[in-house]
Design a protein around this motif. Sequence first.
Motif, PDB file in Angstrom:
ATOM      1  N   GLY A   1      -1.218   7.736 -12.362  1.00  0.00           N
ATOM      2  CA  GLY A   1      -1.787   7.368 -11.073  1.00  0.00           C
ATOM      3  C   GLY A   1      -1.245   6.090 -10.482  1.00  0.00           C
ATOM      4  O   GLY A   1      -1.683   5.661  -9.412  1.00  0.00           O
ATOM      5  N   CYS A   2      -0.297   5.468 -11.157  1.00  0.00           N
ATOM      6  CA  CYS A   2       0.250   4.188 -10.709  1.00  0.00           C
ATOM      7  C   CYS A   2       1.487   4.420  -9.857  1.00  0.00           C
ATOM      8  O   CYS A   2       2.312   5.302 -10.142  1.00  0.00           O
ATOM      9  N   GLY A   3       1.628   3.612  -8.819  1.00  0.00           N
ATOM     10  CA  GLY A   3       2.791   3.676  -7.966  1.00  0.00           C
ATOM     11  C   GLY A   3       3.840   2.669  -8.380  1.00  0.00           C
ATOM     12  O   GLY A   3       4.040   2.398  -9.573  1.00  0.00           O
ATOM     13  N   HIS A   4       4.484   2.051  -7.395  1.00  0.00           N
ATOM     14  CA  HIS A   4       5.642   1.210  -7.656  1.00  0.00           C
ATOM     15  C   HIS A   4       5.298  -0.172  -8.193  1.00  0.00           C
ATOM     16  O   HIS A   4       6.094  -0.782  -8.901  1.00  0.00           O
ATOM     17  N   TRP A   5       4.103  -0.676  -7.892  1.00  0.00           N
ATOM     18  CA  TRP A   5       3.783  -2.090  -8.186  1.00  0.00           C
ATOM     19  C   TRP A   5       3.068  -2.195  -9.528  1.00  0.00           C
ATOM     20  O   TRP A   5       1.926  -2.634  -9.613  1.00  0.00           O
ATOM     21  N   THR A   6       3.763  -1.811 -10.585  1.00  0.00           N
ATOM     22  CA  THR A   6       3.171  -1.605 -11.903  1.00  0.00           C
ATOM     23  C   THR A   6       2.272  -2.747 -12.370  1.00  0.00           C
ATOM     24  O   THR A   6       1.106  -2.531 -12.709  1.00  0.00           O
ATOM     25  N   GLN A   7       2.808  -3.963 -12.433  1.00  0.00           N
ATOM     26  CA  GLN A   7       2.063  -5.062 -13.048  1.00  0.00           C
ATOM     27  C   GLN A   7       0.928  -5.554 -12.164  1.00  0.00           C
ATOM     28  O   GLN A   7       0.034  -6.257 -12.645  1.00  0.00           O
ATOM     29  N   GLN A   8       0.935  -5.166 -10.886  1.00  0.00           N
ATOM     30  CA  GLN A   8      -0.176  -5.514 -10.012  1.00  0.00           C
ATOM     31  C   GLN A   8      -1.225  -4.407  -9.975  1.00  0.00           C
ATOM     32  O   GLN A   8      -2.427  -4.684  -9.923  1.00  0.00           O
ATOM     33  N   GLU A   9      -0.775  -3.157  -9.987  1.00  0.00           N
ATOM     34  CA  GLU A   9      -1.704  -2.022  -9.938  1.00  0.00           C
ATOM     35  C   GLU A   9      -2.436  -1.797 -11.258  1.00  0.00           C
ATOM     36  O   GLU A   9      -3.594  -1.396 -11.278  1.00  0.00           O
TER      37      GLU A   9
ATOM     38  N   VAL B   1       7.736   6.533  -6.369  1.00  0.00           N
ATOM     39  CA  VAL B   1       8.837   7.326  -5.836  1.00  0.00           C
ATOM     40  C   VAL B   1      10.160   6.913  -6.459  1.00  0.00           C
ATOM     41  O   VAL B   1      11.067   7.739  -6.642  1.00  0.00           O
ATOM     42  N   VAL B   2      10.302   5.644  -6.831  1.00  0.00           N
ATOM     43  CA  VAL B   2      11.546   5.160  -7.438  1.00  0.00           C
ATOM     44  C   VAL B   2      11.711   5.726  -8.844  1.00  0.00           C
ATOM     45  O   VAL B   2      12.757   6.276  -9.200  1.00  0.00           O
ATOM     46  N   SER B   3      10.679   5.615  -9.669  1.00  0.00           N
ATOM     47  CA  SER B   3      10.765   6.058 -11.057  1.00  0.00           C
ATOM     48  C   SER B   3      10.814   7.575 -11.169  1.00  0.00           C
ATOM     49  O   SER B   3      11.607   8.124 -11.945  1.00  0.00           O
ATOM     50  N   VAL B   4       9.971   8.259 -10.413  1.00  0.00           N
ATOM     51  CA  VAL B   4       9.953   9.722 -10.481  1.00  0.00           C
ATOM     52  C   VAL B   4      11.296  10.285 -10.040  1.00  0.00           C
ATOM     53  O   VAL B   4      11.815  11.241 -10.629  1.00  0.00           O
TER      54      VAL B   4
ATOM     55  N   TYR C   1       0.826  -1.205   0.000  1.00  0.00           N
ATOM     56  CA  TYR C   1       0.000   0.000   0.000  1.00  0.00           C
ATOM     57  C   TYR C   1       0.864   1.260   0.000  1.00  0.00           C
ATOM     58  O   TYR C   1       0.645   2.184  -0.791  1.00  0.00           O
ATOM     59  N   GLY C   2       1.859   1.294   0.854  1.00  0.00           N
ATOM     60  CA  GLY C   2       2.615   2.520   1.077  1.00  0.00           C
ATOM     61  C   GLY C   2       3.357   3.020  -0.142  1.00  0.00           C
ATOM     62  O   GLY C   2       3.557   4.230  -0.300  1.00  0.00           O
ATOM     63  N   MET C   3       3.777   2.108  -1.048  1.00  0.00           N
ATOM     64  CA  MET C   3       4.501   2.518  -2.236  1.00  0.00           C
ATOM     65  C   MET C   3       3.646   2.423  -3.499  1.00  0.00           C
ATOM     66  O   MET C   3       4.158   2.501  -4.612  1.00  0.00           O
ATOM     67  N   SER C   4       2.350   2.308  -3.315  1.00  0.00           N
ATOM     68  CA  SER C   4       1.441   2.250  -4.457  1.00  0.00           C
ATOM     69  C   SER C   4       0.950   3.647  -4.812  1.00  0.00           C
ATOM     70  O   SER C   4       1.175   4.615  -4.081  1.00  0.00           O
ATOM     71  N   GLY C   5       0.243   3.732  -5.926  1.00  0.00           N
ATOM     72  CA  GLY C   5      -0.345   5.011  -6.306  1.00  0.00           C
ATOM     73  C   GLY C   5      -1.475   5.433  -5.416  1.00  0.00           C
ATOM     74  O   GLY C   5      -1.894   6.596  -5.446  1.00  0.00           O
ATOM     75  N   ASP C   6      -1.982   4.515  -4.586  1.00  0.00           N
ATOM     76  CA  ASP C   6      -3.071   4.831  -3.662  1.00  0.00           C
ATOM     77  C   ASP C   6      -2.569   5.296  -2.298  1.00  0.00           C
ATOM     78  O   ASP C   6      -3.349   5.788  -1.494  1.00  0.00           O
ATOM     79  N   GLY C   7      -1.286   5.099  -2.033  1.00  0.00           N
ATOM     80  CA  GLY C   7      -0.729   5.466  -0.737  1.00  0.00           C
ATOM     81  C   GLY C   7      -0.057   6.824  -0.771  1.00  0.00           C
ATOM     82  O   GLY C   7      -0.125   7.554  -1.762  1.00  0.00           O
ATOM     83  N   PRO C   8       0.608   7.177   0.326  1.00  0.00           N
ATOM     84  CA  PRO C   8       1.377   8.419   0.357  1.00  0.00           C
ATOM     85  C   PRO C   8       2.621   8.276  -0.504  1.00  0.00           C
ATOM     86  O   PRO C   8       2.899   7.215  -1.052  1.00  0.00           O
ATOM     87  N   THR C   9       3.356   9.355  -0.640  1.00  0.00           N
ATOM     88  CA  THR C   9       4.638   9.293  -1.346  1.00  0.00           C
ATOM     89  C   THR C   9       5.734   9.205  -0.291  1.00  0.00           C
ATOM     90  O   THR C   9       6.126  10.214   0.309  1.00  0.00           O
ATOM     91  N   PRO C  10       6.251   8.006  -0.002  1.00  0.00           N
ATOM     92  CA  PRO C  10       7.183   7.839   1.117  1.00  0.00           C
ATOM     93  C   PRO C  10       8.575   8.345   0.774  1.00  0.00           C
ATOM     94  O   PRO C  10       9.017   8.314  -0.379  1.00  0.00           O
ATOM     95  N   ALA C  11       9.274   8.825   1.791  1.00  0.00           N
ATOM     96  CA  ALA C  11      10.653   9.286   1.602  1.00  0.00           C
ATOM     97  C   ALA C  11      11.638   8.134   1.668  1.00  0.00           C
ATOM     98  O   ALA C  11      12.774   8.263   1.214  1.00  0.00           O
TER      99      ALA C  11
END
Length: 316
Positions: free
Chosen positions: A292-300, A265-268, A177-187
């Motif tokens: 709108g997609c976060g880190h878990w591309t193929q799952q999100e 956060v990794v790609s950006v 959740y935390g590194m997905s497009g639905d979560g916050p943008t973690p540092a």
Amino acid sequence: MTEITHRFVRSDSGLRMHVAEAGEGPLVLLLHGFPECWYSWRHQLVALAEAGFHAVAPDQRGYARTGGPAEAGEYTLLHLVGDAVGLIRALGADRAVVAGHDWGAPVAWAAAQMRPDVVRGVIAMSVPHRPRGSKPPVESMRRLFGDGFYMVRFQEPDAPEAELDRDRAATFRRMLYGMSGDGPTPALVAPGGGGLLDVLPDPERLPAWLTPADIDAYVEEYAESGFTGPVNWYRNLDRNWELTAAWHRAPIGPPALFLAGDRDVVSVGARQVIDTMTDFVPNLRETVWLPGCGHWTQQERPAEVNEAMLRFLRAL
């Protein structure tokens, strides 16, 4: 519905690897990242099989049902590429397209760079190809981000896996959740001596693409292996730099596709590297940004990822 089957295959590297597979046809090898396993490719295994490909998703060295050696030094990039290339041969193929997400992406990039005779195409998600730098990376990351940066923290013995193993269901909820497009943008930098999970909230509700059954599946897959093997990949960052001197700034020749979420956060954070990637990946066919997609591309975003993968595969 296409069935995903499971078996163990001994890679030519000598490692006995658990694989999930579906379909018949040209081989597409799917390499997961951290903290994942074959299950992160569940949507692609079926889609690729139904499109006429032999899709195979192994649990990589140290992960899930494959497990691995105890020594951290046996998790170098050369070991990981050896496992992947050796698995292609063990599966009866001469060549394959290799796809990788997160940590699987550097393995896929390196396999294409080191063995272009075996890798006929590379698909990478979230992590772009970074040319080998002029200095070992860990100290550079320490100077940039501090001791609390998770990759620096993961150099410590025992503590990182102890944190992740303490409550595996919570670990997967927080990470996914935390590194997905639905979560916050973690540092990804823990303050005051904390751990990685301290910067990733435990969600009150899971996003639509992630179910309680998915969390349970990850927990079950990690039941025997735990997190020491996965963390050992990070403990070889400087060793990988030393071992890859022969490929310093060497180009990657096979055709390539790159996908990333615009909320990852990794790609950006690597946008400049991504924008100039053709300097070292001259046959990069396409870069796909998933809104709108976060880190878990193929799952999100399974539908969009499957479409892009199949477009690339059919054009080879």
